[in-house]
Design an enzyme around this catalytic site. Structure first.
Site, PDB file in Angstrom:
ATOM      1  N   THR A 119     -19.601  54.834  52.886  1.00 34.18           N
ATOM      2  CA  THR A 119     -19.794  56.269  53.094  1.00 34.18           C
ATOM      3  C   THR A 119     -19.111  57.081  52.001  1.00 34.18           C
ATOM      4  O   THR A 119     -18.077  56.674  51.453  1.00 34.18           O
ATOM      5  CB  THR A 119     -19.244  56.703  54.477  1.00 34.18           C
ATOM      6  OG1 THR A 119     -19.043  58.110  54.461  1.00 34.18           O
ATOM      7  CG2 THR A 119     -17.927  56.048  54.802  1.00 34.18           C
TER       8      THR A 119
ATOM      9  N   SER B  71     -10.385  59.424  59.126  1.00 32.18           N
ATOM     10  CA  SER B  71     -10.485  58.928  60.504  1.00 32.18           C
ATOM     11  C   SER B  71     -10.330  57.415  60.459  1.00 32.18           C
ATOM     12  O   SER B  71     -10.402  56.805  59.372  1.00 32.18           O
ATOM     13  CB  SER B  71     -11.856  59.270  61.107  1.00 32.18           C
ATOM     14  OG  SER B  71     -12.853  58.443  60.522  1.00 32.18           O
TER      15      SER B  71
ATOM     16  N   TYR C  70     -12.472  55.326  61.559  1.00 37.63           N
ATOM     17  CA  TYR C  70     -13.758  54.818  61.053  1.00 37.63           C
ATOM     18  C   TYR C  70     -13.764  54.804  59.523  1.00 37.63           C
ATOM     19  O   TYR C  70     -14.108  53.793  58.897  1.00 37.63           O
ATOM     20  CB  TYR C  70     -14.919  55.691  61.577  1.00 37.63           C
ATOM     21  CG  TYR C  70     -16.136  55.639  60.693  1.00 37.63           C
ATOM     22  CD1 TYR C  70     -16.917  54.486  60.628  1.00 37.63           C
ATOM     23  CD2 TYR C  70     -16.492  56.728  59.887  1.00 37.63           C
ATOM     24  CE1 TYR C  70     -18.025  54.425  59.789  1.00 37.63           C
ATOM     25  CE2 TYR C  70     -17.603  56.667  59.051  1.00 37.63           C
ATOM     26  CZ  TYR C  70     -18.358  55.518  59.009  1.00 37.63           C
ATOM     27  OH  TYR C  70     -19.443  55.454  58.175  1.00 37.63           O
ATOM     28  N   HIS C  71     -13.395  55.925  58.903  1.00 39.08           N
ATOM     29  CA  HIS C  71     -13.403  55.965  57.436  1.00 39.08           C
ATOM     30  C   HIS C  71     -12.394  54.968  56.852  1.00 39.08           C
ATOM     31  O   HIS C  71     -12.638  54.370  55.806  1.00 39.08           O
ATOM     32  CB  HIS C  71     -13.110  57.383  56.936  1.00 39.08           C
ATOM     33  CG  HIS C  71     -14.234  58.343  57.178  1.00 39.08           C
ATOM     34  ND1 HIS C  71     -14.238  59.228  58.241  1.00 39.08           N
ATOM     35  CD2 HIS C  71     -15.407  58.528  56.532  1.00 39.08           C
ATOM     36  CE1 HIS C  71     -15.363  59.927  58.211  1.00 39.08           C
ATOM     37  NE2 HIS C  71     -16.091  59.518  57.195  1.00 39.08           N
TER      38      HIS C  71
ATOM     39  N   LYS D 109     -13.863  51.612  56.328  1.00 40.10           N
ATOM     40  CA  LYS D 109     -14.725  51.514  55.140  1.00 40.10           C
ATOM     41  C   LYS D 109     -13.873  51.318  53.880  1.00 40.10           C
ATOM     42  O   LYS D 109     -14.309  50.691  52.926  1.00 40.10           O
ATOM     43  CB  LYS D 109     -15.589  52.774  55.002  1.00 40.10           C
ATOM     44  CG  LYS D 109     -16.584  52.950  56.123  1.00 40.10           C
ATOM     45  CD  LYS D 109     -17.719  51.948  56.039  1.00 40.10           C
ATOM     46  CE  LYS D 109     -18.743  52.169  57.132  1.00 40.10           C
ATOM     47  NZ  LYS D 109     -19.867  51.246  57.086  1.00 40.10           N
TER      48      LYS D 109
HETATM   49  P1  NAD Z   1     -25.876  52.709  64.196  1.00 41.29           P
HETATM   50  O1  NAD Z   1     -24.706  52.647  65.106  1.00 41.29           O
HETATM   51  O2  NAD Z   1     -27.110  53.401  64.655  1.00 41.29           O
HETATM   52  O3  NAD Z   1     -26.291  51.217  63.766  1.00 41.29           O
HETATM   53  C1  NAD Z   1     -25.366  50.160  63.605  1.00 41.29           C
HETATM   54  C2  NAD Z   1     -25.986  48.913  64.234  1.00 41.29           C
HETATM   55  O4  NAD Z   1     -25.084  47.816  64.058  1.00 41.29           O
HETATM   56  C3  NAD Z   1     -26.203  49.076  65.732  1.00 41.29           C
HETATM   57  O5  NAD Z   1     -27.522  48.689  66.079  1.00 41.29           O
HETATM   58  C4  NAD Z   1     -25.166  48.149  66.365  1.00 41.29           C
HETATM   59  O6  NAD Z   1     -25.601  47.610  67.595  1.00 41.29           O
HETATM   60  C5  NAD Z   1     -24.982  47.097  65.274  1.00 41.29           C
HETATM   61  N1  NAD Z   1     -23.665  46.435  65.270  1.00 41.29           N
HETATM   62  C6  NAD Z   1     -22.432  47.015  65.279  1.00 41.29           C
HETATM   63  N2  NAD Z   1     -21.477  46.070  65.293  1.00 41.29           N
HETATM   64  C7  NAD Z   1     -22.119  44.879  65.270  1.00 41.29           C
HETATM   65  C8  NAD Z   1     -21.659  43.529  65.287  1.00 41.29           C
HETATM   66  N3  NAD Z   1     -20.357  43.223  65.347  1.00 41.29           N
HETATM   67  N4  NAD Z   1     -22.580  42.521  65.266  1.00 41.29           N
HETATM   68  C9  NAD Z   1     -23.912  42.808  65.232  1.00 41.29           C
HETATM   69  N5  NAD Z   1     -24.403  44.069  65.232  1.00 41.29           N
HETATM   70  C10 NAD Z   1     -23.502  45.095  65.254  1.00 41.29           C
HETATM   71  O7  NAD Z   1     -25.369  53.329  62.811  1.00 41.29           O
HETATM   72  P2  NAD Z   1     -26.208  53.867  61.554  1.00 41.29           P
HETATM   73  O8  NAD Z   1     -26.196  55.336  61.584  1.00 41.29           O
HETATM   74  O9  NAD Z   1     -27.488  53.146  61.443  1.00 41.29           O
HETATM   75  O10 NAD Z   1     -25.267  53.404  60.371  1.00 41.29           O
HETATM   76  C11 NAD Z   1     -25.438  52.134  59.745  1.00 41.29           C
HETATM   77  C12 NAD Z   1     -24.417  51.979  58.626  1.00 41.29           C
HETATM   78  O11 NAD Z   1     -24.613  53.026  57.672  1.00 41.29           O
HETATM   79  C13 NAD Z   1     -22.979  52.072  59.124  1.00 41.29           C
HETATM   80  O12 NAD Z   1     -22.188  51.101  58.498  1.00 41.29           O
HETATM   81  C14 NAD Z   1     -22.557  53.462  58.713  1.00 41.29           C
HETATM   82  O13 NAD Z   1     -21.188  53.522  58.453  1.00 41.29           O
HETATM   83  C15 NAD Z   1     -23.385  53.702  57.470  1.00 41.29           C
HETATM   84  N6  NAD Z   1     -23.598  55.151  57.259  1.00 41.29           N
HETATM   85  C16 NAD Z   1     -24.343  55.882  58.152  1.00 41.29           C
HETATM   86  C17 NAD Z   1     -24.506  57.254  57.938  1.00 41.29           C
HETATM   87  C18 NAD Z   1     -25.302  58.118  58.885  1.00 41.29           C
HETATM   88  O14 NAD Z   1     -25.396  59.334  58.656  1.00 41.29           O
HETATM   89  N7  NAD Z   1     -25.902  57.572  59.930  1.00 41.29           N
HETATM   90  C19 NAD Z   1     -23.913  57.870  56.817  1.00 41.29           C
HETATM   91  C20 NAD Z   1     -23.171  57.108  55.932  1.00 41.29           C
HETATM   92  C21 NAD Z   1     -23.031  55.738  56.155  1.00 41.29           C
END
Ligand code: NAD
Length: 406
Positions: A156, A194, A196-197, A200
């Site tokens: 991120t 946070s 979470y951050h 990362k």
């Molecule tokens: P999301 O929560 O919708 O999807 C994450 C998926 O990973 C979920 O389906 C969850 O069930 C699965 N998961 C989590 N832990 C797991 C584990 N231990 N084993 C197997 N599956 C697991 O999130 P998202 O919005 O799709 O984000 C995906 C990635 O992109 C994340 O790493 C997030 O940090 C990054 N990201 C997202 C955004 C955003 O705006 N959505 C922005 C920047 C970065």
């Protein structure tokens, strides 16, 4: 059926870790359509957190089995889904890697909401154990498998914090002179806001180590806030519909505004709304990941870091833009986050631009309005208004001030 896959037999085998999530599902479909042989691995933890929080996606989403079968039926492809926790089931994960020999693993499998990570001691610990465990298991399993697998990780823009220092954020590394005069080329300093951050930032150090020590090929994509819901492919059938998080913990800022506008709820802007953030549309997320999958770093290189961003925008300007298009009111509320009230943010995205990315921009009003009308309005009856405001505060000073307002 959809058009035949792009590369015929030349596609890669790609594991999409976390492929049932908001970014993962449309990416899995996009990569499958492009001719890659896609296997989704997901423990459905995101769906379980919905149950825990008592809310669900604004859009009705099919089970992983149904959406994968629907995609295969429409496309003639053979996508698969494997229910597995990659943070907890290391031996099974390693075995599957050894048997299936993927060329690439795209890693989305982390707990991705900053407010959720700050809710309680339990959610802080879960976020660290899950995210760092998942990322470390991925790199450790690649080494143990002996296979030259390219890992594409979703990081991120938030790892650097959102201070007011100014200057363009480069793609990963900077030249510095350390005290004593030593010249070094280092990762851009991290400054998480946070838990979470912070996970990362820990991921980034693990990747740096494994790239140096084991010559792993890793691409770390520093993504902006993703907006939108569907891509041209997931719009083709309601069973393929992507999730839309609108609640205070998981709803990201722009999608939350779009939903609030559709439901006639004032757009809740935290603090002065002076926070500048980076944004990208979900369709461009998929395109960027395809570009990353097709352009791995060569062995022995450092981690390849790219800023996966279309543009930056100030939160109050976004609220005003949506307000002017829809008539929605803007409401300033106390900021639950510990962050600067106002910040500038300038981001380099030269690498994706050089690879040909021509991203969707926020001022393409057509895109925003389509989103409001087709998704948020269509499913507004599914909105639970009590879930819109964040209940997670980690700025004690402002939390007190907020008590009376929320
Ligand atoms: P999301 O929560 O919708 O999807 C994450 C998926 O990973 C979920 O389906 C969850 O069930 C699965 N998961 C989590 N832990 C797991 C584990 N231990 N084993 C197997 N599956 C697991 O999130 P998202 O919005 O799709 O984000 C995906 C990635 O992109 C994340 O790493 C997030 O940090 C990054 N990201 C997202 C955004 C955003 O705006 N959505 C922005 C920047 C970065």
């Amino acid at each position: 059926p959809l058009e035949a896959a792009g590369r015929g037999g030349k596609g890669k085998k790609v594991f999409v870790l976390g492929g049932d999530g908001f970014c993962g599902w449309p990416t899995a479909v996009h990569l499958s359509n492009a001719g890659h042989d896609v296997v989704i691995i997901d423990n459905l933890s995101r769906r379980k957190i919905d149950l825990e929080l008592g809310c669900e996606s604004l859009t009705p989403i099919s089970s992983p089995e149904v959406r994968v079968a629907a995609w295969n039926e429409l496309s003639g492809r053979n996508m698969r889904f494997e229910y597995m926790d990659i943070a907890k089931e290391y031996d099974r994960f390693l075995q599957m890697i050894k048997e299936e020999k993927p060329d690439t693993m795209v890693h989305f499998a982390e707990q991705r909401a900053a407010p959720y990570s700050m809710k309680s001691g339990a959610t802080k610990r879960y976020t660290v154990e899950n995210n760092v465990g998942a990322s470390h298991n991925a790199v450790c399993a690649i080494v143990e498998s002996g296979l030259d697998i390219h890992l594409v990780h979703l990081g991120t823009m938030g790892v650097y914090g959102y201070g007011n220092s100014g200057g363009k954020i480069p793609e990963g590394y900077i030249d510095v002179t350390l005290p004593g005069g030593r010249e070094r080329n280092i990762l851009h300093p991290a400054y998480p806001g946070s838990v979470y951050h912070a996970t990362k930032c820990l991921d980034a150090l693990l990747f740096q180590f494994y790239a140096k020590n084991d010559q792993l090929r890793i691409t770390d994509l520093h993504q902006g806030i993703v907006w939108g819901t569907n891509t041209p492919l997931t719009s083709k059938d309601e069973r393929l519909c992507n999730r839309f998080d609108y609640d205070g913990e998981y709803g990201t800022v722009l999608n939350r505004f779009l939903m609030q506008a559709a439901c006639g709820i004032p757009l809740t802007v935290y603090g002065t709304g002076g926070q500048t953030r980076a944004f990208i549309h979900i369709t461009d997320t998929c395109k960027c990941i395809e570009l990353a999958v097709n352009n791995p770093p060569v062995g022995g290189e450092r981690v390849k870091i790219l800023n996966q961003v279309a543009q930056t925008a100030r939160v109050r300007d976004l609220a005003q833009l949506i307000g002017s298009m829809t008539g929605a009111k803007v409401q300033l509320t106390a900021n639950p986050r510990a962050e600067d009230a106002e910040n500038e943010l300038e981001v380099s995205n030269d690498q994706f631009k050089e690879m040909g990315l021509d991203p969707i921009l926020l001022d393409s009003a057509a895109g925003l309005l389509t989103e409001v009308q087709e998704i948020a309005t269509k499913y507004q009856h599914r909105c639970d208004r009590s879930k819109v405001v964040s209940k997670s505060f980690w700025n004690k000073g402002t939390a007190k001030a907020a008590e009376g307002k929320t």
